[in-house]
Write a protein that holds these residues in place. Structure first.
Motif, PDB file in Angstrom:
ATOM      1  N   VAL A  10       0.871  -1.104  -0.253  1.00 41.36           N
ATOM      2  CA  VAL A  10      -0.042  -0.067  -0.061  1.00 41.36           C
ATOM      3  C   VAL A  10       1.014   1.195  -0.005  1.00 41.36           C
ATOM      4  CG1 VAL A  10      -1.547   1.363   1.431  1.00 41.36           C
ATOM      5  CG2 VAL A  10      -2.065  -1.240   1.065  1.00 41.36           C
TER       6      VAL A  10
ATOM      7  N   LEU B 214      -5.552   7.449  -4.081  1.00 40.08           N
ATOM      8  CA  LEU B 214      -6.399   6.177  -3.339  1.00 40.08           C
ATOM      9  C   LEU B 214      -5.418   5.483  -2.561  1.00 40.08           C
ATOM     10  CD1 LEU B 214      -8.751   5.486  -6.483  1.00 40.08           C
ATOM     11  CD2 LEU B 214      -9.053   7.047  -4.765  1.00 40.08           C
ATOM     12  N   PHE B 215      -4.336   5.111  -2.886  1.00 44.27           N
ATOM     13  CA  PHE B 215      -3.456   4.503  -2.186  1.00 44.27           C
ATOM     14  C   PHE B 215      -2.894   5.237  -0.954  1.00 44.27           C
ATOM     15  CE2 PHE B 215      -3.395   1.505  -5.303  1.00 44.27           C
ATOM     16  CZ  PHE B 215      -3.366   0.153  -4.834  1.00 44.27           C
TER      17      PHE B 215
ATOM     18  N   GLY C 100      -5.478   4.973   1.641  1.00 43.20           N
ATOM     19  CA  GLY C 100      -5.528   3.540   2.128  1.00 43.20           C
ATOM     20  C   GLY C 100      -4.429   3.504   2.954  1.00 43.20           C
TER      21      GLY C 100
ATOM     22  N   THR D  92      -3.500  -7.151  14.428  1.00 41.22           N
ATOM     23  CA  THR D  92      -3.457  -5.935  13.278  1.00 41.22           C
ATOM     24  C   THR D  92      -4.080  -6.099  12.160  1.00 41.22           C
ATOM     25  OG1 THR D  92      -1.369  -5.146  14.141  1.00 41.22           O
ATOM     26  CG2 THR D  92      -1.964  -4.334  12.133  1.00 41.22           C
TER      27      THR D  92
ATOM     28  N   GLY E 172     -13.583   1.844   8.995  1.00 43.87           N
ATOM     29  CA  GLY E 172     -13.131   1.130   7.883  1.00 43.87           C
ATOM     30  C   GLY E 172     -14.284   0.502   7.079  1.00 43.87           C
TER      31      GLY E 172
ATOM     32  N   MET F 282      -7.241  -3.244  -1.884  1.00 50.35           N
ATOM     33  CA  MET F 282      -6.285  -2.788  -2.665  1.00 50.35           C
ATOM     34  C   MET F 282      -5.010  -3.551  -2.549  1.00 50.35           C
ATOM     35  SD  MET F 282      -6.363   1.192  -0.654  1.00 50.35           S
ATOM     36  CE  MET F 282      -6.015   2.366  -2.190  1.00 50.35           C
TER      37      MET F 282
ATOM     38  N   LEU G 217      -5.753   5.003   6.263  1.00 50.92           N
ATOM     39  CA  LEU G 217      -6.726   4.098   6.962  1.00 50.92           C
ATOM     40  C   LEU G 217      -5.999   3.257   7.646  1.00 50.92           C
ATOM     41  CD1 LEU G 217      -9.573   3.777   4.283  1.00 50.92           C
ATOM     42  CD2 LEU G 217      -9.746   4.459   6.804  1.00 50.92           C
ATOM     43  N   LEU G 218      -4.882   2.647   6.961  1.00 52.27           N
ATOM     44  CA  LEU G 218      -4.113   1.646   7.413  1.00 52.27           C
ATOM     45  C   LEU G 218      -3.289   1.942   8.655  1.00 52.27           C
ATOM     46  CD1 LEU G 218      -3.425  -1.218   6.760  1.00 52.27           C
ATOM     47  CD2 LEU G 218      -1.537  -0.732   5.313  1.00 52.27           C
TER      48      LEU G 218
ATOM     49  N   SER H  49      -5.541   2.571  11.587  1.00 50.44           N
ATOM     50  CA  SER H  49      -6.227   0.956  12.441  1.00 50.44           C
ATOM     51  C   SER H  49      -5.169   0.451  13.099  1.00 50.44           C
ATOM     52  CB  SER H  49      -6.828   0.291  11.158  1.00 50.44           C
ATOM     53  OG  SER H  49      -5.903  -0.435  10.465  1.00 50.44           O
ATOM     54  N   PHE H  50      -3.812   0.692  12.434  1.00 50.60           N
ATOM     55  CA  PHE H  50      -2.810   0.026  12.975  1.00 50.60           C
ATOM     56  C   PHE H  50      -2.534   0.569  14.279  1.00 50.60           C
ATOM     57  CE2 PHE H  50       2.037  -0.124  13.781  1.00 50.60           C
ATOM     58  CZ  PHE H  50       1.941  -1.506  13.938  1.00 50.60           C
TER      59      PHE H  50
ATOM     60  N   ILE I 280     -11.499  -2.616   2.895  1.00 53.25           N
ATOM     61  CA  ILE I 280     -11.155  -1.759   1.588  1.00 53.25           C
ATOM     62  C   ILE I 280      -9.731  -2.162   1.364  1.00 53.25           C
ATOM     63  CG2 ILE I 280     -10.946   0.447   2.518  1.00 53.25           C
ATOM     64  CD1 ILE I 280     -12.728  -0.448  -0.857  1.00 53.25           C
ATOM     65  N   VAL I 281      -8.994  -1.927   2.405  1.00 53.49           N
ATOM     66  CA  VAL I 281      -7.431  -1.924   2.247  1.00 53.49           C
ATOM     67  C   VAL I 281      -7.025  -3.323   1.643  1.00 53.49           C
ATOM     68  CG1 VAL I 281      -5.203  -1.828   3.417  1.00 53.49           C
ATOM     69  CG2 VAL I 281      -6.980   0.052   3.823  1.00 53.49           C
TER      70      VAL I 281
ATOM     71  N   PRO J 253      -8.880  -2.279   7.720  1.00 55.42           N
ATOM     72  CA  PRO J 253     -10.340  -2.015   6.975  1.00 55.42           C
ATOM     73  C   PRO J 253     -10.306  -2.800   5.898  1.00 55.42           C
ATOM     74  CG  PRO J 253      -9.260   0.045   7.430  1.00 55.42           C
ATOM     75  CD  PRO J 253      -8.067  -1.101   7.851  1.00 55.42           C
TER      76      PRO J 253
ATOM     77  N   MET K  73     -12.988   1.617  15.078  1.00 55.52           N
ATOM     78  CA  MET K  73     -12.329   1.192  13.859  1.00 55.52           C
ATOM     79  C   MET K  73     -13.305   0.705  12.776  1.00 55.52           C
ATOM     80  SD  MET K  73      -9.725   2.635  13.853  1.00 55.52           S
ATOM     81  CE  MET K  73      -9.518   1.746  12.320  1.00 55.52           C
TER      82      MET K  73
ATOM     83  N   THR L  81     -13.251   5.444   2.568  1.00 54.35           N
ATOM     84  CA  THR L  81     -13.161   4.175   2.160  1.00 54.35           C
ATOM     85  C   THR L  81     -14.013   4.356   0.828  1.00 54.35           C
ATOM     86  OG1 THR L  81     -15.089   4.056   3.553  1.00 54.35           O
ATOM     87  CG2 THR L  81     -13.153   3.076   4.357  1.00 54.35           C
TER      88      THR L  81
END
Lengths: 387, 448
Positions: free
Chosen positions: A54, A355-356, A359, B267, A303, B278, A362-363, A366-367, B274-275, B272, A299, A333
């Motif tokens: 990503v 878009l990445f 992403g 983790t 997500g 991707m 978001l990643l 969330s992490f 959608i990730v 999410p 989360m 999203t």
């Protein structure tokens, strides 16, 4: 454990198995164990890969356009030439529905968790748990379909009356409680019983009138609201809250269960009612676990893709005024899901890489929140076991 | 606070808790009930003769003799309608030019409404799109179209402060004094004879493939696609997950490495969805090139990664729930550690592991976001098992989105959408219910 049993085996086998065979066995055991380890570490490899792949496609965007525009501008015109990639409104939209759903899901979820762990008898709990599991199992696209086809037209056509009824049903019990408690607290200082009773009744009537007046006033204002589009932040927040609820309920129930019986019994022994016990001792003791539950639930809402894609209206704007939940918004999203098909993957334009970048955002969120909630749970376990 | 208030507070606290559980149950009902009631309508409905015509010519099903007699009987009544139209067309020619122009516009609207209701007029060239080859196949849709024929919809914009309101004007009034005025009561009174409604059980909704992007036909390609994706994901994730769980429960020693692996697991569970999509696009398709573009295999791999943490966790719990005595008994009989795991612990934990697997299967079947870029396509026929490595597939979850949000006539095929949602929800809930039942039996068994 592993060493113990292995040693025992070897000792018993030593009489019948040759030395060579024994080393073979040892090698095989090591090989098997390392294969198991390889499979188990596969998950970690995947996580690294997800971050790498990503990020690999996200970095070019920041190289081309820099950071400032992405985070500070709300002009989102990726299809123009040259495009504008201000994601502020989209990030705001994501935060807005997440906050909205948390506002509904957190109080309800914690109340339901308390109810499941402390209040309901086991026989009823058996039936309540499957309800929560079913709610968690319904696919997000089914929720999205419901939001788009059932809830959105309802909101659009009868939005005002629905808001008023929701206000009445949700707020009037709490109003009643506040009136009772407030009048009780205010008269507590008066010592003479007769005067206190008179004062109490007077205050009860006064506050009741005040609160009914307020209920009516706000109710009529809500009744007059016209919702222009049923696909808006409110719709999405409601649906997302029901999707986040199961996570919040089950994780905070675990946290409450982890608080020992002795704490509860100590509180009861001091003469507290059940509500006081839960609010003043159990909840504070389990608060970090509940916080972890809230983070995990939030989360889930942040997500979530399908519901927001179908029912948020997908208009990249910061609502006017900023807290207006009745306007359409767009989330990270939904933008990823919706724009990927149109972005050019082969040449790798900024439109594809942005878009990445979303992403990756978001990643990372969330992490980080996962790490935090995990640390919280570990710490709570340590504190509770230490006591 | 006095004791009475404290009691009230205590009671209301309980009420809030119970209330929120009730709200959740009610929310579940509110979501599920319309899906079930409307979804059943995709299979059980009042079908018209047009439905039977469609079935016969698109799927070669039905009794041809019976059908032709039905068509003949409805054509008798239709002939009168078409007669009225030709009569009015002749009358139109004799009118004054300005009157003629006025009526012509209205008349073409009437014609369009009739065409939507009864299908193409006899003598007209056959339409290109299948959707226009037949009249209304469902009775409730036919009634809507009848309303369109009888009334003209207009918008009231007189008050600029509120949204425009729709209201209806009878078309018959517009044709007062012409021969066409008789058409409207005639169609209204003879609807049943024109369309011959009959209660229909259309099992083909499950087993047929769709005709003309879901205007007619069923959802078999989607069901099959969902099945391929979910089962494919399980094939990858289930063995991996169980082995990883064995490592975590039996072999892992507490330490930095182990806690890192566990962090990685949680983790992965929090990424999410959608990730994942991707990642599947960037890794499986663009880097590993498991397939040229979207394919079932790429989607299944992506879904497998997504459900892996759930499977690991469920399997771990199941293994830990096996009583210690089993293990000790086996070890004391002289079997090795590996032997104990393979012959004692795993069989005892198997029902629990399978429960987790079933729930993950449901999750893989219902998830949409990971397959958008990796496996899903909007329109397509059912693919063969050999094509899973190269071709994408329609899937229930993706096509629900697609039909509801992107289809050009989304509002006309609501019954198909509801049918699809019901199919997906019932697959997922059925899997979950069986998992719940299985788990209840296990806990009974473990208690003894």
């Amino acid at each position: 454990m592993a060493g113990e049993s292995g040693g025992e085996c070897n000792r018993t086998n030593a009489f019948v198995v040759s030395a060579r065979k024994r080393t073979m066995q040892k090698v095989a055991k090591k090989a098997g164990e390392s294969m198991l380890f390889a499979v188990a570490s596969f998950v970690a490899v995947i996580v690294l890969f997800i971050f790498y792949f990503v990020a690999r496609d996200a970095v070019p965007f920041f190289q081309i356009r820099g950071f400032t525009e992405f985070f500070t501008s709300s002009n989102w015109y990726p299809a123009d030439d040259p495009g504008e990639f201000g994601a502020l409104a989209i990030i705001y939209g994501s935060l807005m529905v997440t906050f909205g759903s948390a506002l509904i899901a957190v109080p309800m979820g914690v109340a339901a968790a308390i109810c499941l762990s402390d209040i309901l008898p086991f026989s009823i709990r058996q039936y309540a748990k499957p309800v929560i599991e079913m709610l968690a199992a319904i696919p997000s696209v089914a929720f999205g379909f419901f939001a788009l086809v059932v809830l959105a037209p309802l909101l659009q056509n009868n939005g005002g009356p629905m808001l008023m009824w929701a206000w009445w049903i949700l707020v009037s019990p709490f109003m009643l409680l506040t009136v009772i408690v407030l009048s009780d607290l205010l008269t507590a200082k008066i010592i003479e019983p007769k005067r206190r009773q008179q004062m109490h009744i007077f205050l009860l009537i006064l506050f009741s009138f005040l609160s009914i007046f307020m209920l009516f006033k706000v109710g009529t204002v809500l009744y007059g609201i016209q919702i222009l589009s049923g696909t808006n932040a409110l719709n999405v927040s409601i649906i997302l809250s029901f999707m986040a609820l199961p996570t919040i309920v089950s994780v905070s129930e675990d946290a409450l269960q982890a608080v020992g019986r002795d704490i509860r019994e100590g509180s009861y022994a001091l003469g507290a009612t059940r509500a006081e016990t839960i609010l003043k001792t159990v909840l504070p003791a389990g608060s970090s676990g509940i916080l972890a539950a809230v983070i995990l639930g939030i989360m889930r809402a942040l997500g979530e893709t399908m519901v927001v894609w179908m029912a948020s209206g997908n208009s990249s704007q910061i609502p006017e005024p900023w807290f207006n939940y009745l306007q359409s918004i767009r989330t990270l999203t939904a933008t990823i899901a919706g724009d990927m098909g149109e972005a050019d993957q082969v040449t790798g334009s900024a439109r594809f890489h942005v878009l990445f970048a979303m992403g990756l955002l978001l990643l990372v969120i969330s992490f980080v929140s996962n790490l935090i909630s995990e640390r919280i749970v570990v710490r709570q376990r340590k504190i509770l076991s230490g006591q | 606070m006095n004791i009475g208030t404290r009691k009230i507070l205590d009671r209301s606290f309980t009420a809030v808790g119970i209330g929120s559980i009730v709200v959740m149950a009610v929310a579940l009902m509110i979501v599920v009930v319309p899906i079930i009631t409307n979804g059943i309508g995709a299979v059980f409905f009042t079908g018209t003769v047009e439905h039977r015509k469609m079935l016969f010519s698109e799927f070669k099903r039905g009794d041809s003799e019976n059908l032709s007699s039905e068509v003949a009987s409805s054509d008798r009544y239709r002939a009168k309608v078409y007669g009225m139209l030709t009569g009015f067309e002749a009358e139109l020619e004799t009118m004054a030019p300005e009157k003629k122009a006025e009526y012509k516009a209205k008349y073409s609207e009437v014609k369009a409404a009739l065409q939507a209701l009864l299908g193409p007029f006899p003598g007209d060239p056959a339409p290109m799109l299948t959707r226009f080859k037949y009249g209304q196949t469902r009775w409730e849709k036919a009634e809507e179209k009848l309303h369109d024929l009888l009334y003209e919809s207009k918008w009231d914009n007189s008050n600029p402060d509120v949204m425009a309101k729709e209201y209806f004007v009878s078309r018959a009034i517009g044709f007062q004094g012409t021969s066409l005025v008789k058409l409207f009561p005639y169609v209204k009174d003879n609807m049943e004879k024109l369309l011959l409604p009959e209660f229909t059980f259309y099992w083909g909704f499950i087993t047929d493939s769709s005709v003309d992007s879901h205007f007619f036909g069923g959802i078999w390609p989607e069901i099959q696609g969902t099945f391929f994706l979910a089962v494919g994901a399980m094939l990858f994730a289930f063995p991996l997950g169980v082995v990883a769980a064995v490592y975590f429960t039996e072999y892992a020693r507490p330490g930095f490495l182990n806690s890192m692996l566990r962090s990685a697991n949680s983790t992965l569970a929090g990424v999410p969805s959608i990730v994942f999509g991707m990642f599947g696009l960037a890794f499986f398709i663009n880097t590993l090139k498991v397939s040229e573009s979207k394919s079932v295999i790429a989607g299944a791999l992506t879904l497998a990664i997504m459900i892996l943490p759930t499977i690991i966790r469920a399997a771990e719990e199941a293994i830990l729930a096996v009583p210690k005595t089993y293990r000790e008994a086996s070890l004391s009989l002289g079997s090795t550690k590996w032997n104990t795991i393979a012959t004692v612990i795993l069989p005892a934990a198997l029902p629990g592991i399978i429960t987790g697997g079933i729930i993950s299967l449901g999750r893989a079947a219902g998830e949409t976001a990971p397959i958008i870029f990796t496996a899903a396509v909007s329109v397509g026929s059912a693919i063969g098992l050999a094509d899973v490595f190269s071709s994408p597939t329609p899937a229930l979850s993706w096509n629900i989105y697609n039909l509801a949000s992107e289809h050009e006539a989304a509002a006309q095929i609501r019954h198909v959408q509801y049918g699809m949602v019901l199919a997906l929800v019932s697959i997922v809930l059925m899997l979950n219910l069986s998992a719940i039942v299985l788990r209840a039996r296990i806990s009974k068994k473990l208690k003894g």
